[in-house]
Design an enzyme around this catalytic site. Structure first.
Site, short mmCIF file in Angstrom:
data_model
loop_
_atom_site.label_atom_id
_atom_site.label_comp_id
_atom_site.label_asym_id
_atom_site.label_seq_id
_atom_site.Cartn_x
_atom_site.Cartn_y
_atom_site.Cartn_z
N CYS A 1 0.82 -1.21 0.00
CA CYS A 1 0.00 0.00 0.00
C CYS A 1 0.86 1.27 0.00
O CYS A 1 1.79 1.39 0.77
CB CYS A 1 -0.86 -0.05 1.25
SG CYS A 1 -1.84 1.41 1.46
N GLU B 1 -2.54 3.50 -5.82
CA GLU B 1 -2.41 3.48 -4.36
C GLU B 1 -1.74 2.18 -3.91
O GLU B 1 -1.71 1.86 -2.72
CB GLU B 1 -3.78 3.64 -3.69
CG GLU B 1 -4.34 5.04 -3.86
CD GLU B 1 -5.52 5.34 -2.96
OE1 GLU B 1 -5.53 4.92 -1.79
OE2 GLU B 1 -6.44 6.03 -3.44
N ARG C 1 -12.70 0.09 -5.92
CA ARG C 1 -12.25 0.12 -4.53
C ARG C 1 -11.86 1.53 -4.10
O ARG C 1 -11.87 1.85 -2.92
CB ARG C 1 -11.03 -0.81 -4.40
CG ARG C 1 -10.58 -1.02 -2.99
CD ARG C 1 -9.49 -2.09 -2.93
NE ARG C 1 -9.34 -2.55 -1.56
CZ ARG C 1 -8.52 -2.01 -0.69
NH1 ARG C 1 -7.76 -1.01 -1.04
NH2 ARG C 1 -8.46 -2.47 0.54
N GLY D 1 15.47 -6.53 20.71
CA GLY D 1 14.55 -7.65 20.48
C GLY D 1 15.03 -8.64 19.43
O GLY D 1 14.65 -9.80 19.44
N TYR E 1 2.99 -10.45 -5.99
CA TYR E 1 1.98 -9.90 -5.07
C TYR E 1 1.72 -8.44 -5.45
O TYR E 1 2.63 -7.62 -5.37
CB TYR E 1 2.48 -10.00 -3.62
CG TYR E 1 1.51 -9.43 -2.59
CD1 TYR E 1 0.14 -9.69 -2.67
CD2 TYR E 1 1.97 -8.64 -1.54
CE1 TYR E 1 -0.74 -9.18 -1.74
CE2 TYR E 1 1.09 -8.13 -0.59
CZ TYR E 1 -0.27 -8.40 -0.70
OH TYR E 1 -1.14 -7.90 0.22
N TRP E 2 0.52 -8.13 -5.91
CA TRP E 2 0.23 -6.76 -6.30
C TRP E 2 -1.02 -6.23 -5.59
O TRP E 2 -1.93 -6.99 -5.27
CB TRP E 2 0.10 -6.61 -7.81
CG TRP E 2 -1.01 -7.39 -8.45
CD1 TRP E 2 -2.28 -6.95 -8.68
CD2 TRP E 2 -0.96 -8.73 -8.95
NE1 TRP E 2 -3.02 -7.93 -9.29
CE2 TRP E 2 -2.24 -9.03 -9.47
CE3 TRP E 2 0.04 -9.72 -9.01
CZ2 TRP E 2 -2.55 -10.27 -10.04
CZ3 TRP E 2 -0.27 -10.94 -9.57
CH2 TRP E 2 -1.54 -11.20 -10.08
P1 IMP Z 1 -0.97 -6.95 3.86
O1 IMP Z 1 -1.51 -8.12 4.65
O2 IMP Z 1 -0.05 -6.10 4.67
O3 IMP Z 1 -0.39 -7.38 2.58
O4 IMP Z 1 -2.22 -6.01 3.54
C1 IMP Z 1 -3.34 -6.47 2.82
C2 IMP Z 1 -4.38 -5.37 2.79
O5 IMP Z 1 -3.89 -4.23 2.08
C3 IMP Z 1 -5.66 -5.71 2.08
O6 IMP Z 1 -6.53 -6.50 2.83
C4 IMP Z 1 -6.24 -4.35 1.76
O7 IMP Z 1 -6.95 -3.79 2.83
C5 IMP Z 1 -5.01 -3.52 1.54
N1 IMP Z 1 -4.75 -3.30 0.11
C6 IMP Z 1 -4.86 -4.15 -0.92
N2 IMP Z 1 -4.44 -3.59 -2.08
C7 IMP Z 1 -4.06 -2.34 -1.77
C8 IMP Z 1 -3.53 -1.29 -2.55
O8 IMP Z 1 -3.25 -1.38 -3.73
N3 IMP Z 1 -3.29 -0.13 -1.86
C9 IMP Z 1 -3.56 0.01 -0.54
N4 IMP Z 1 -3.99 -0.98 0.23
C10 IMP Z 1 -4.26 -2.15 -0.38
#
Ligand code: IMP
Length: 497
Positions: free
Chosen positions: A319, A431, A418, A486, A405-406
């Site tokens: 993100c 984003e 979205r 840690g 992973y995108w």
């Molecule tokens: P991760 O577990 O840290 O990889 O976060 C996954 C979460 O990131 C998803 O469940 C979404 O809420 C959020 N997300 C998914 N795609 C995007 C993006 O392109 N931009 C910002 N947030 C995203």
């Protein structure tokens, strides 16, 4: 004048749990990780619970039917991504519902008049080598025989040869009645040394196939998440744009729960979407909403009728929302504040609305922290993307395997729904990024390792359930110097010499 929060917002890595007293019976094997998925009234059971507090992100690179089955086998639930045509998403949901380790509705079927060429094409399409021969060539037609790769030799046979010429005919097949239990089916499979047992109804129409390999898997999954028809449970993402077509299609396909997938959930669009669901389905259709990061956002979605509320803006691994738009909040702070709002709402109304911490889990202990801070379950993207079962390609980069992973906000996903604030129908700016994550093997192995750590930490806190952890947890902030303390420090790691 603008409102200023007194404290900086913080991430999980800035906190640790301080052990509490654990009695002799507080051992990992006794920990129960069952947790509510949707809201419920005080004193009542939630209509839906999950057996482990992990759900997979509503993302193209994470949650398809394959991952959904693997996660349901471990006790969690996936939300099949909504950034695809309605029909395709509904088909993925159907595939999960059809797939029950044990009883499978045949998806590879031919009629007796079809040819070896048709059989080969079907095998390539579905990846399945057992093909049912039915009168009408459909999955529920009158069963006439079975074709497996033992029935033909491509090098020796004419590709135009009709199926009826080389299939194993019903008279030579072992089959059983549809009421046969899985245990009985398995006994028959063993007794006759066969790989697949067709189950038929009174009209000899095909109902299920039972495979030897599925029974073995089934036996290993003590926490599997199944519905009242013993099918795997699955969720699906929706958006605030095409819900009038998407919701009915997903419900008809058998989705157990929906989730509005939006980068920013404190908006009237979410209320409009929930209103549509309540008007057309009452409370029978369960729908989560989000994402929000403060008490006000939670209260809005709670009042709008959300069945669970998702928390988190800007913390996801892929993100870049915070950089691009300057909105968001440290994930730990967001969870702590929303959990407090959830508890106050429960006090006031007697309605408990589960909250989901979404994004930003880097280490396994972050899951335990999120739970201790009040999350009922955790949504993960990067975590699941690394596994065999995720939909993306495994690539070899300089000798190391990685998985793609995108983000849903990346140009690659093109998920404008979205991020749309109304009317734009395009992604004006990204984003999310398109990335690679280290390949990590099977979902089963990783989830069981992660949860063994969660259970172990819970025992250190004297807790055998998630509510007990939330009640007993003692959480401390850590200074930046103690974060260094840690990890391994002041030693030279052998494999980095
Ligand atoms: P991760 O577990 O840290 O990889 O976060 C996954 C979460 O990131 C998803 O469940 C979404 O809420 C959020 N997300 C998914 N795609 C995007 C993006 O392109 N931009 C910002 N947030 C995203």
């Amino acid at each position: 004048m603008a409102f200023y929060f007194d404290e900086p917002s913080r991430t999980f890595s800035e906190y640790l749990l301080i052990p509490g007293y654990s009695s002799a019976h507080c051992v990992p094997s006794q920990v129960n990780l069952k947790t509510p998925l949707v809201k419920f009234r005080k004193g009542e059971d939630p209509a839906l619970s999950i057996n482990i507090p992990m759900v997979s992100a509503v993302m193209q690179s994470v949650s398809d039917d394959n991952l959904a089955v693997a996660l349901a086998q471990e006790g969690g639930i996936s939300f099949i991504y909504g950034s695809q045509p309605v029909e395709k998403q509904a088909e993925m949901v159907k595939k999960v519902k059809r797939y029950r380790a044990g009883f499978v509705v045949s998806d590879s079927n031919v009629s007796p008049e079809m040819t070896l060429q048709d059989v080969l094409r079907l095998t390539e399409q579905t990846g399945h080598s057992t093909i049912a021969v039915t009168e009408d060539g459909g999955p529920g037609g009158k069963l006439l025989g079975i074709v497996t790769n033992k029935d033909y030799r491509v090098s020796r046979m004419d590709l135009d040869l009709k199926v009826k010429e080389f299939m194993t005919k019903l008279d030579d097949l072992v089959y059983a009645e549809e009421e046969t239990t899985l245990k009985e089916a398995n006994d028959i499979i063993w007794e006759h040394k066969i790989n697949c047992l067709p189950l038929v109804n009174k009209n000899r129409e095909l109902v299920y196939l039972v495979f030897r390999k599925d029974y073995d898997t089934h036996k290993k999954n003590e926490h599997e998440l199944i519905d009242s028809h013993k099918r795997y449970m699955v969720g699906a993402g929706i958006n605030t744009r095409d819900y009038e077509t998407r919701v009915p299609a997903l419900i008809n396909a058998g989705a157990d729960v929906l989730c509005i997938d939006s980068s920013e959930g404190f908006s009237e669009w979410q209320k409009i979407t929930i209103d549509y669901i309540r008007k057309n389905y009452g409370n029978d259709v369960k729908v989560g909403a989000g994402n929000v990061v403060d008490a006000e956002g939670f209260r809005f979605l709670a009042d709008a009728g959300a069945d669970f509320v998702k928390v988190g803006i800007g913390g996801g691994a892929i993100c870049i929302t915070r950089e691009q738009k300057g909105i968001g909040r440290g994930q730990a702070t967001a969870v702590i504040e929303v959990a407090k709002a959830r508890d106050e709402y429960f006090e006031e109304t007697g309605i408990y609305i589960p909250i989901c911490s979404d994004g930003g889990i880097v280490h396994d202990y972050h899951i335990t922290l999120a739970l201790a801070m009040g999350a009922d379950f955790i949504m993960l993207g990067r975590y699941f993307a690394r596994f065999d079962e995720s939909p993306t390609k495994k690539v070899n980069i300089n000798g190391s395997y990685m998985k793609e992973y995108w983000g849903e906000g990346s140009a690659r996903a093109r998920n404008w729904q979205r991020y749309d604030m109304g009317g734009e129908k395009k992604l004006s700016f990204e984003e999310g990024v398109d990335s690679l994550v280290p390949y990590a093997g099977s979902l089963k192995d990783n989830v069981s390792l992660t949860l063994s750590k969660v259970r172990s930490t819970m025992c250190n806190c004297g807790a055998l359930t998630i509510p007990e952890l939330q009640e007993k947890a003692k959480i401390t902030l850590v200074s930046s110097t103690s974060i260094v303390e840690g990890g391994a420090h002041d030693v030279m790691l052998r494999d980095q010499r």
